[in-house]
Design a protein around this motif. Structure first.
Motif, PDB file in Angstrom:
ATOM      1  N   GLY A   1       0.817  -1.216   0.000  1.00  0.00           N
ATOM      2  CA  GLY A   1       0.000   0.000   0.000  1.00  0.00           C
ATOM      3  C   GLY A   1       0.848   1.263   0.000  1.00  0.00           C
ATOM      4  N   THR A   2       0.271   2.324  -0.544  1.00  0.00           N
ATOM      5  CA  THR A   2       0.904   3.651  -0.491  1.00  0.00           C
ATOM      6  C   THR A   2      -0.132   4.623   0.091  1.00  0.00           C
ATOM      7  OG1 THR A   2       0.323   3.865  -2.818  1.00  0.00           O
ATOM      8  CG2 THR A   2       2.620   3.318  -2.337  1.00  0.00           C
TER       9      THR A   2
ATOM     10  N   THR B   1       7.229  -4.234   3.924  1.00  0.00           N
ATOM     11  CA  THR B   1       7.983  -4.852   2.820  1.00  0.00           C
ATOM     12  C   THR B   1       8.529  -3.823   1.825  1.00  0.00           C
ATOM     13  OG1 THR B   1       6.303  -6.554   3.075  1.00  0.00           O
ATOM     14  CG2 THR B   1       7.886  -6.868   1.287  1.00  0.00           C
ATOM     15  N   TYR B   2       7.729  -2.828   1.488  1.00  0.00           N
ATOM     16  CA  TYR B   2       8.166  -1.808   0.516  1.00  0.00           C
ATOM     17  C   TYR B   2       8.540  -0.484   1.190  1.00  0.00           C
ATOM     18  CZ  TYR B   2       6.791  -4.985  -3.213  1.00  0.00           C
ATOM     19  OH  TYR B   2       6.713  -6.073  -4.059  1.00  0.00           O
ATOM     20  N   GLY B   3       8.730  -0.514   2.509  1.00  0.00           N
ATOM     21  CA  GLY B   3       9.171   0.693   3.198  1.00  0.00           C
ATOM     22  C   GLY B   3       8.113   1.785   3.300  1.00  0.00           C
ATOM     23  N   GLN B   4       6.843   1.411   3.175  1.00  0.00           N
ATOM     24  CA  GLN B   4       5.763   2.408   3.154  1.00  0.00           C
ATOM     25  C   GLN B   4       5.003   2.519   4.479  1.00  0.00           C
ATOM     26  OE1 GLN B   4       5.233   4.245   0.123  1.00  0.00           O
ATOM     27  NE2 GLN B   4       7.219   3.212  -0.039  1.00  0.00           N
TER      28      GLN B   4
ATOM     29  N   ILE C   1       0.879   4.804   8.061  1.00  0.00           N
ATOM     30  CA  ILE C   1       0.314   5.077   9.390  1.00  0.00           C
ATOM     31  C   ILE C   1      -0.030   6.559   9.506  1.00  0.00           C
ATOM     32  CG2 ILE C   1       0.894   5.208  11.860  1.00  0.00           C
ATOM     33  CD1 ILE C   1       2.382   2.536  11.506  1.00  0.00           C
ATOM     34  N   TYR C   2       0.883   7.397   9.070  1.00  0.00           N
ATOM     35  CA  TYR C   2       0.639   8.837   9.123  1.00  0.00           C
ATOM     36  C   TYR C   2      -0.609   9.185   8.299  1.00  0.00           C
ATOM     37  CZ  TYR C   2       1.552  13.823   9.382  1.00  0.00           C
ATOM     38  OH  TYR C   2       1.428  15.166   9.635  1.00  0.00           O
ATOM     39  N   ALA C   3      -0.666   8.615   7.105  1.00  0.00           N
ATOM     40  CA  ALA C   3      -1.811   8.889   6.217  1.00  0.00           C
ATOM     41  C   ALA C   3      -3.114   8.394   6.854  1.00  0.00           C
ATOM     42  CB  ALA C   3      -1.594   8.221   4.863  1.00  0.00           C
ATOM     43  N   SER C   4      -3.039   7.255   7.537  1.00  0.00           N
ATOM     44  CA  SER C   4      -4.241   6.724   8.205  1.00  0.00           C
ATOM     45  C   SER C   4      -4.678   7.653   9.331  1.00  0.00           C
ATOM     46  CB  SER C   4      -3.959   5.338   8.798  1.00  0.00           C
ATOM     47  OG  SER C   4      -3.559   4.434   7.812  1.00  0.00           O
TER      48      SER C   4
END
Ligand code: HMG
Ligand code: MG
Length: 302
Positions: free
Chosen positions: A183-184, A211-214, A219-222
């Protein structure tokens, strides 16, 4: 949007973190890990998993671990229960919360729990009813909410559909999980906002693998859209046995470092979590997968 003033961090290292380790970890080490995490101030720790030991051998000592941890009043010790056999074991182990775990992707549901999404809901129904009867908290987890290793894209609608079904089963909390860390931030916000149309946002959580460092960005976006419960693993432990290449959950130390900097209260002592992370990493014979944890440990060593 303003961020929440408080966040609940659910420590999942003892379960999600350790379940994929190939070498058997003794119950002694698992118990010490959970006790250290309790001491650090978590209010919710996912401590074990009552699944088939043929499928996930590392969790075979779950009853012993649950029997030997030192419980702090008020702390919720959660366990995974895919079916009634798991639920009976959870009840005997005096788990405070049972977790039924499904997926937003049909292919992953088959690989992980050997049944379709619809069949899984039927299996969960009796677990849910038994949880209610026995006054045990019930949590639902939705794997592959942002992408699936077998089927690729997963739509927000299919996540919403499972959220609705888990709500109907009476879940107290529902986890939107990024099993393979694909996810991004904007996609995460879209899925969270869609899920929140089906279930109260204050009882939705974000479970991000890194896994992709996101994961921190996600979390911030959530938090920007109102989510205030997150799962993380001390030392970034983990990986799912049925999601090839999936690495650990976001590290708890990194999450706490960010929350502290943002002024989001978690009530958890970061220094003690760093100690717990160094303890389990030394035991596993490798460096912690936590940037903040390793930085703090290095600074201490001078
Ligand atoms: P099955 O083979 O379809 O089930 O597996 P079954 O009912 O036919 O049982 C087969 C055997 O397993 C029998 O033993 C049962 O007794 C035993 P046998 O007669 O062959 O000796 N069994 C059990 N033993 C102990 N505890 C139980 C249990 N149930 C059956 N509860 C089943 C279905 C769901 C059991 C199996 O597929 C399984 O255990 N899967 C485990 C999946 C798992 O643990 N995955 C990792 C956790 S999920 C995750 O990590 C994602 C999450 O973090 C969120 C995210 O990141 O996405 C939550
Ligand atoms: Mg997971």
């Amino acid at each position: 949007m303003t961020l929440p003033s408080k966040a609940k961090i659910v420590e999942v290292g003892p379960r999600d973190g350790l379940q994929n380790e190939k070498e058997t970890i003794s119950a002694d080490v698992k118990v010490e890990l959970v006790d250290r995490l309790t001491d650090a101030g978590f209010v919710n720790i996912e401590a074990a998993s009552f699944v088939s030991p043929k499928w996930v051998p590392q969790m075979a000592t779950s009853a012993e671990v649950m029997a030997r941890i030192t419980r702090k009043p008020g702390v919720i010790y959660s366990v995974l229960t895919p079916n009634m056999k798991g639920f009976e074991a959870a009840l005997a182990a005096k788990a405070d919360e049972v977790v039924i775990f499904g997926a937003a992707s049909e292919a992953f549901s088959q690989k992980n729990i050997n049944c379709s999404i619809a069949e899984s809901i039927e299996r969960f129904r009796e677990v849910a009813e038994a949880a209610k009867q026995n006054k045990v908290r019930l949590r639902g987890s939705i794997s592959c909410s942002f992408g699936c290793p077998y089927q690729g894209d997963v739509s927000p609608e299919s996540v919403a559909d499972v959220v609705r079904r888990l709500r109907e089963l009476g879940c107290d909390e529902i986890d939107i999980a990024d099993t393979i860390g694909v996810g991004t931030p904007r996609k995460v916000q879209a899925v969270m906002e869609r899920a929140a149309k089906e279930f109260p946002i204050e009882r939705l959580s974000g479970h991000f693998h890194d896994t992709y460092g996101q994961a921190l960005a996600n979390i911030y976006a959530s938090m920007e859209v109102g989510i205030a419960i997150f799962h993380s693993s001390v030392a970034g432990l983990g990986g799912c046995p049925y999601a090839k290449g999936a690495t650990g959950n976001v590290s708890t130390e990194d999450v706490l470092y960010m929350m502290n900097g943002l002024g989001v209260d978690t009530g958890i002592d970061l220094d003690k979590v760093v100690d717990a992370g160094q303890f389990i990493s030394q035991h596993l014979g490798r460096k912690a997968v936590s940037r903040a944890g390793n930085a703090i440990a290095a600074k201490r060593a001078g």
